[in-house]
Design a protein around this motif. Structure first.
Motif, PDB file in Angstrom:
ATOM      1  N   PRO A 193       0.816  -1.226   0.000  1.00 20.63           N
ATOM      2  CA  PRO A 193       0.000   0.000   0.000  1.00 20.63           C
ATOM      3  C   PRO A 193       0.849   1.275   0.000  1.00 20.63           C
ATOM      4  O   PRO A 193       0.534   2.241  -0.693  1.00 20.63           O
ATOM      5  N   PHE A 194       1.929   1.277   0.789  1.00 20.26           N
ATOM      6  CA  PHE A 194       2.837   2.421   0.792  1.00 20.26           C
ATOM      7  C   PHE A 194       3.454   2.618  -0.593  1.00 20.26           C
ATOM      8  O   PHE A 194       3.622   3.742  -1.058  1.00 20.26           O
ATOM      9  N   ASP A 195       3.788   1.501  -1.240  1.00 17.12           N
ATOM     10  CA  ASP A 195       4.434   1.569  -2.549  1.00 17.12           C
ATOM     11  C   ASP A 195       3.485   2.153  -3.591  1.00 17.12           C
ATOM     12  O   ASP A 195       3.905   2.926  -4.462  1.00 17.12           O
ATOM     13  N   THR A 196       2.217   1.786  -3.521  1.00 16.85           N
ATOM     14  CA  THR A 196       1.242   2.326  -4.460  1.00 16.85           C
ATOM     15  C   THR A 196       1.142   3.844  -4.340  1.00 16.85           C
ATOM     16  O   THR A 196       1.138   4.564  -5.343  1.00 16.85           O
ATOM     17  N   ILE A 197       1.071   4.348  -3.103  1.00 19.00           N
ATOM     18  CA  ILE A 197       1.021   5.792  -2.884  1.00 19.00           C
ATOM     19  C   ILE A 197       2.299   6.446  -3.404  1.00 19.00           C
ATOM     20  O   ILE A 197       2.259   7.499  -4.058  1.00 19.00           O
ATOM     21  N   LYS A 198       3.433   5.835  -3.128  1.00 14.05           N
ATOM     22  CA  LYS A 198       4.718   6.376  -3.578  1.00 14.05           C
ATOM     23  C   LYS A 198       4.768   6.501  -5.095  1.00 14.05           C
ATOM     24  O   LYS A 198       5.116   7.556  -5.634  1.00 14.05           O
ATOM     25  N   VAL A 199       4.401   5.425  -5.796  1.00 19.91           N
ATOM     26  CA  VAL A 199       4.476   5.426  -7.260  1.00 19.91           C
ATOM     27  C   VAL A 199       3.520   6.452  -7.850  1.00 19.91           C
ATOM     28  O   VAL A 199       3.848   7.160  -8.809  1.00 19.91           O
ATOM     29  N   ARG A 200       2.335   6.573  -7.270  1.00 23.10           N
ATOM     30  CA  ARG A 200       1.364   7.539  -7.794  1.00 23.10           C
ATOM     31  C   ARG A 200       1.851   8.976  -7.616  1.00 23.10           C
ATOM     32  O   ARG A 200       1.669   9.822  -8.485  1.00 23.10           O
ATOM     33  N   LEU A 201       2.476   9.248  -6.477  1.00 27.28           N
ATOM     34  CA  LEU A 201       3.017  10.587  -6.266  1.00 27.28           C
ATOM     35  C   LEU A 201       4.195  10.859  -7.196  1.00 27.28           C
ATOM     36  O   LEU A 201       4.357  11.965  -7.706  1.00 27.28           O
ATOM     37  N   GLN A 202       5.021   9.834  -7.409  1.00 22.81           N
ATOM     38  CA  GLN A 202       6.199   9.996  -8.256  1.00 22.81           C
ATOM     39  C   GLN A 202       5.834  10.279  -9.713  1.00 22.81           C
ATOM     40  O   GLN A 202       6.568  10.974 -10.416  1.00 22.81           O
TER      41      GLN A 202
END
Length: 344
Positions: free
Chosen positions: A55-64
């Motif tokens: 879940p953290f990774d999904t947020i990270k990728v979307r922000l990136q």
């Protein structure tokens, strides 16, 4: 994800003779140590990391990969994702790493064990080489000098880079597919370009062949070069915690794993932003996903700088930083636990 796994090969220490995973106090076992343990333990490590960290990774990728106006920050991204796509939206793209990370962590940790042994036996066993290592220079005037039984920290760091490059050839297509699935915002599956990882892989292969699936390999190799800092710092934290605390071995693995993961992400994060931008760039052609903007990862790096300056290279860092400690610490605990449980 562990520097201690190879302590079974090169770090005998008579103070902790009961520690099976570290192999301390039993130098003779270094010859009998089998690489298969690293590969099997890596499977469990990958599962643990995905469960905690995706879940953290999904947020990270979307922000990136999004424009500034789309999300105000990590919390806004999280709330919009859950509101529009449900909690399952946080696990978009989880299938490729669920399968891939088991193989990736297995290959990385198994190859890490192998490269450490090779470096220890063929490079750092040479007195002339050991004499110029930072640890030997630093300890040259101490009562106890650095011995040939231990692989120096720089050896662990170099082995980490080599393992990172090795696993990149599996990681590149896995992370490529994962990233493209993570940036599909439509809640209605019929409105998405890709219905899932298999569909995504088929469409990319049909339009762009193997090179399409490996889009971003060069950026992946660059990103994983920073494993130098991960595995070097993991060895440093492990030694310090073992020598200066009374923590149990699993606790040492947990804290050393979490802290070294933070060191890794602090040093590598800008390269991850560039990698994600490059990987999620439209491929064009028969895919119908838009017009390609970046021919090379360096073009993506320049675009990040042009649009957002130095801050652009740190967009999405907060969820990444929050994810790094628990996900990688649990992965290391799982890895070391399986290492200790498996028979020789």
């Amino acid at each position: 994800m562990s520097a201690t796994v190879d302590s079974a090969v090169v770090n005998p220490d008579t103070k902790n003779g009961s520690n099976e995973a570290l192999g301390q106090g039993q130098p003779g076992r270094s010859i009998k140590h089998k690489n298969y343990k690293g590969f099997v333990a890596g499977v469990f490590s990958g599962i643990a990391k995905l469960s905690v960290g995706h879940p953290f990774d999904t947020i990270k990728v979307r922000l990136q990969t999004s424009e500034k106006a789309q999300f105000k920050g990590p919390l806004d991204c999280l709330l919009k994702t859950v509101r529009n796509e449900g909690a399952r939206g946080l696990y978009k793209g989880a299938t490729p790493p669920l399968v891939g990370w088991m193989f990736m962590d297995s290959l990385m940790l198994g190859s890490l064990t192998f490269y450490r042994r090779v470096l220890h036996e063929n490079l750092f066993s040479n007195p002339a080489v050991r004499a110029i290592t930072p640890q030997n220079i630093r300890n040259s005037g101490a009562a106890v000098s650095y011995t040939a039984e231990k692989l120096p920290t720089v050896g662990h760091a170099i082995a980490g880079v080599m393992a990172g490059w090795t696993v990149s050839f599996i990681a590149a297509p896995v992370e490529h597919i994962k990233a493209r699935l993570q940036i599909q915002y439509a809640a209605d599956k019929s409105k998405r370009l890709y219905s899932g990882p298999i569909d995504c892989s088929k469409k990319i292969f049909r339009s762009h062949g193997i090179r399409g699936l490996y889009h971003g390999l060069s950026a992946t190799l660059l990103f994983r070069s920073f494993f130098f800092f991960w595995w070097g710092s993991y060895d440093v934290f492990t030694r310090l915690l073992t020598q200066h605390t009374a923590l149990s071995t699993p606790a040492v693995n947990f804290w050393a794993g979490g802290l070294s993961a933070q060191v890794f992400w602090i040093t590598s994060y800008p390269s991850d932003v560039v990698k994600q931008r490059y990987m999620t760039d439209p491929l064009g052609g028969g895919l119908g996903d838009g017009e390609r903007r970046f021919r090379r990862w360096r073009d993506a790096a320049r675009e990040v700088w042009r649009r957002d300056g130095w801050r652009g290279y740190w967009r999405g860092f907060v969820p990444c930083f929050l994810r790094a400690f628990p996900a990688n610490a649990m992965a290391l605990v799982a890895f070391e636990g399986v290492m200790r449980a498996l028979p020789e």
